[in-house]
Design a protein around this motif. Structure first.
Motif, mmCIF file in Angstrom:
data_model
loop_
_atom_site.group_PDB
_atom_site.id
_atom_site.type_symbol
_atom_site.label_atom_id
_atom_site.label_comp_id
_atom_site.label_asym_id
_atom_site.label_seq_id
_atom_site.Cartn_x
_atom_site.Cartn_y
_atom_site.Cartn_z
ATOM 1 N N VAL A 153 1.052 -0.955 0.591
ATOM 2 C CA VAL A 153 0.092 -0.118 0.327
ATOM 3 C C VAL A 153 1.202 0.949 -0.616
ATOM 4 O O VAL A 153 1.757 1.403 1.339
ATOM 5 N N LYS A 190 0.021 4.627 -0.749
ATOM 6 C CA LYS A 190 -0.887 6.267 -0.159
ATOM 7 C C LYS A 190 -0.051 7.036 0.322
ATOM 8 O O LYS A 190 0.765 6.790 1.114
ATOM 9 N N TYR A 241 4.383 6.758 2.131
ATOM 10 C CA TYR A 241 4.431 6.965 3.725
ATOM 11 C C TYR A 241 5.751 7.370 3.690
ATOM 12 O O TYR A 241 6.792 7.386 4.340
ATOM 13 N N LEU A 254 -8.058 2.554 -2.847
ATOM 14 C CA LEU A 254 -8.786 1.577 -1.339
ATOM 15 C C LEU A 254 -9.587 3.095 -1.701
ATOM 16 O O LEU A 254 -10.688 2.126 -0.340
ATOM 17 N N ARG A 260 -16.063 3.795 7.966
ATOM 18 C CA ARG A 260 -16.484 4.779 7.133
ATOM 19 C C ARG A 260 -17.129 4.481 6.286
ATOM 20 O O ARG A 260 -18.118 4.755 5.742
ATOM 21 N N PHE A 276 -13.315 -7.348 0.068
ATOM 22 C CA PHE A 276 -12.119 -7.104 1.063
ATOM 23 C C PHE A 276 -12.713 -6.228 1.826
ATOM 24 O O PHE A 276 -14.413 -5.240 1.944
ATOM 25 N N HIS A 308 -11.909 -4.354 6.245
ATOM 26 C CA HIS A 308 -10.525 -3.295 7.004
ATOM 27 C C HIS A 308 -10.468 -3.443 8.512
ATOM 28 O O HIS A 308 -11.234 -2.566 9.189
ATOM 29 N N ASN A 322 -4.281 -6.043 7.033
ATOM 30 C CA ASN A 322 -2.930 -4.511 7.030
ATOM 31 C C ASN A 322 -1.703 -5.205 8.256
ATOM 32 O O ASN A 322 -2.369 -5.793 8.769
ATOM 33 N N SER A 323 -0.425 -4.086 8.268
ATOM 34 C CA SER A 323 0.513 -4.623 8.214
ATOM 35 C C SER A 323 0.387 -5.018 10.288
ATOM 36 O O SER A 323 0.893 -6.336 10.940
ATOM 37 N N ARG A 367 -2.666 -6.686 2.777
ATOM 38 C CA ARG A 367 -2.484 -5.671 1.935
ATOM 39 C C ARG A 367 -1.235 -4.155 3.062
ATOM 40 O O ARG A 367 -1.951 -3.585 4.055
ATOM 41 N N PRO A 368 0.049 -5.054 3.287
ATOM 42 C CA PRO A 368 0.824 -3.913 4.054
ATOM 43 C C PRO A 368 1.258 -2.792 3.944
ATOM 44 O O PRO A 368 1.615 -2.022 2.441
ATOM 45 N N GLY A 369 1.695 -1.792 4.496
ATOM 46 C CA GLY A 369 1.718 -0.559 4.400
ATOM 47 C C GLY A 369 2.984 -0.279 5.215
ATOM 48 O O GLY A 369 4.214 -0.791 4.639
ATOM 49 N N ILE A 370 3.161 0.134 6.525
ATOM 50 C CA ILE A 370 4.176 0.819 7.228
ATOM 51 C C ILE A 370 5.050 -0.253 7.384
ATOM 52 O O ILE A 370 6.071 0.336 7.368
ATOM 53 N N TYR A 377 3.235 7.219 11.926
ATOM 54 C CA TYR A 377 2.732 7.131 10.285
ATOM 55 C C TYR A 377 2.287 9.036 10.286
ATOM 56 O O TYR A 377 2.599 8.692 9.176
HETATM 57 C C1 LIG Z 1 -3.493 2.195 4.458
HETATM 58 C C2 LIG Z 1 -4.458 0.906 4.708
HETATM 59 C C3 LIG Z 1 -3.374 -0.495 4.879
HETATM 60 C C4 LIG Z 1 -2.039 -0.315 4.892
HETATM 61 O O1 LIG Z 1 -2.323 -0.174 6.371
HETATM 62 P P1 LIG Z 1 -0.833 -0.193 7.211
HETATM 63 O O2 LIG Z 1 -1.664 -0.197 8.710
HETATM 64 O O3 LIG Z 1 -0.089 0.689 7.280
HETATM 65 O O4 LIG Z 1 0.222 -1.665 6.794
HETATM 66 C C5 LIG Z 1 -4.276 -1.836 3.953
HETATM 67 N N1 LIG Z 1 -5.795 -1.542 4.026
HETATM 68 C C6 LIG Z 1 -5.974 0.476 3.693
HETATM 69 C C7 LIG Z 1 -7.751 -0.026 3.064
HETATM 70 C C8 LIG Z 1 -5.605 1.328 4.171
HETATM 71 O O5 LIG Z 1 -6.112 2.133 4.223
#
Ligand SMILES: *Cc1c(COP(=O)(O)O)cnc(C)c1O
Length: 384
Positions: free
Chosen positions: A47, A49, A53, A95, A147, A174, A176, A216-217, A232-235, A367
């Motif tokens: 991810v 966005k 990061y 997303l 949301r 999906f 969240h 997510n993470s 869906r990893p981000g951070i 973040y």
């Molecule tokens: C930001 C986001 C993620 C990633 O989140 P992290 O906590 O950074 O891993 C995954 N899915 C969605 C829908 C997000 O908005």
């Protein structure tokens, strides 16, 4: 070897600016491969966005494309369009959903749409028919964030409607998590249970399930049963953990170093205040240096009287209030010279200033530290 990339907002003046972000692409590759190993055969959607990061959206997307990722996630359609214009061809899911009349933009740039209501599905279906294409969508189920998305208890009608749309391909579904980074996973498990119930639809109707994803993470680290078909990893890809409470089951390392240089040295006489509003003053002759970074770069003003930096491997306090463009550092009785490196965030090999520390000083979460480093700060990429 350092490599400067063409960032759309970088001018010559900024390239010579002492303040910069260095991104370690080797580390990023290592973090990614650790996440991949951890989840096994499950697909991975990095991810990216908010300027990946803070790491620079385009370069980081190019990097993941070279690693043959399955999917990329962004928050808003503009981020997806920019990536397509820069030659990113991997599937991209936006997303954040759609707003107003954006559907043609998604279809023109082959971006996957988050469908978050029956009404929006119908809008997507109509536009796709007019444009004679099939729209790829992922259905968004709200299991407890409130949301966007259709509530889990209303999902059946939503799914029926999705499969009636002739010009829509349901490629994914999906949800969240709200608190997967917490030590207490009760709510996360409840959300997974709600999502799993929704997913029973496919078996009930003998439909091959689309890509199912929710992690997510925090969940990747703590709740492997939520991996489903894709995560869906981000951070964590950027080597930062989503919270202090989370179990660090994957050993990722930070990929971003925020640096500047000493540009001025002076001795401040006792009783002389430093910075705006004269909130701090010396009680003795004080050796101090000035560093050209400030809240105008994203170095939060709320860290005034708390922040520390590294110079020549030692920690020193930032004194006075943080200005828009400059900070002053007390170097005690030590020496520092113009051109010495100053680490604002990151490690110099021996010592480290972590993202968590900055977050604590600023009264926020890691973040926001990363995403707040703004585009005035040039990004430089190291791959070895
Ligand atoms: C930001 C986001 C993620 C990633 O989140 P992290 O906590 O950074 O891993 C995954 N899915 C969605 C829908 C997000 O908005």
């Amino acid at each position: 070897m350092s490599q400067q990339i063409n960032h759309p907002t970088i001018s010559e003046a900024e390239i010579i600016r002492p303040t910069r972000v260095e991104v370690d692409l080797k580390r990023l590759a290592e973090n990614f491969s650790k996440v991949k190993q951890h989840v096994g055969s499950v697909k991975v959607m990095p991810v990216l966005k908010a300027n990946a990061y803070g790491h620079g959206l385009v370069r980081i997307a190019q990097f993941f494309q070279e690693l043959n990722v399955d999917y990329l996630g962004v928050a808003v359609v503009e981020e997806g369009i920019l990536l397509r214009e820069k030659g990113i061809t991997v599937p991209i899911l936006v997303l954040g959903g759609i707003w107003g009349n954006q559907v043609p933009l998604f279809l023109k740039h082959n971006l996957t749409i988050t469908a978050s209501s029956i009404e929006k599905l119908k809008q997507i279906d109509e536009v796709a028919e007019q444009m004679k294409v099939k729209a790829k969508v992922h259905l968004k189920i709200d299991t407890g964030m409130e949301r966007i998305g259709v509530h889990y208890y209303n999902a059946e009608n939503f799914l029926d409607a999705a499969y009636e749309c002739k010009n829509v391909e349901v490629e994914g579904i999906f949800s969240h998590f709200a608190s997967s980074d917490s030590a207490d996973l009760t709510y996360t498990r409840l959300q997974l249970e709600r999502f799993t119930e929704v997913l029973n639809y496919f078996e009930k109707h003998s439909i091959e399930p689309p890509l199912r994803h929710i992690s997510n993470s925090g969940a990747i680290l703590q709740l492997p049963e939520a991996n489903l078909d894709m995560v869906r990893p981000g951070i964590i890809l950027f080597g930062v953990y989503p919270s202090n409470e989370v179990k660090k089951t994957i050993g990722v390392k930070p990929t971003l170093t925020w640096k500047s240089l000493v540009v001025y040295f002076k001795v401040i006489k006792p009783g002389h205040p430093v910075g705006y509003a004269s909130t701090w003053q010396t009680d003795k002759n004080t050796r101090a240096v000035t560093v050209p970074v400030g809240y105008g770069d994203g170095y939060f003003r709320s860290m005034s009287h708390k922040a520390e930096v590294l110079i020549r491997g030692k920690r020193y306090p930032v004194i006075g209030t943080i200005s828009m463009d400059q900070i002053v550092v007390d170097i005690n009785n030590d020496s520092a010279y113009n051109g010495d490196e100053v680490i604002l965030l990151g490690s110099d090999g021996k010592n480290e200033i972590t993202c968590d520390e900055l977050a604590e000083w600023a009264g926020t979460i890691p973040y926001e530290i990363l995403t707040n480093i703004n585009t005035r700060v040039p990004r430089v990429y190291k791959s070895s």
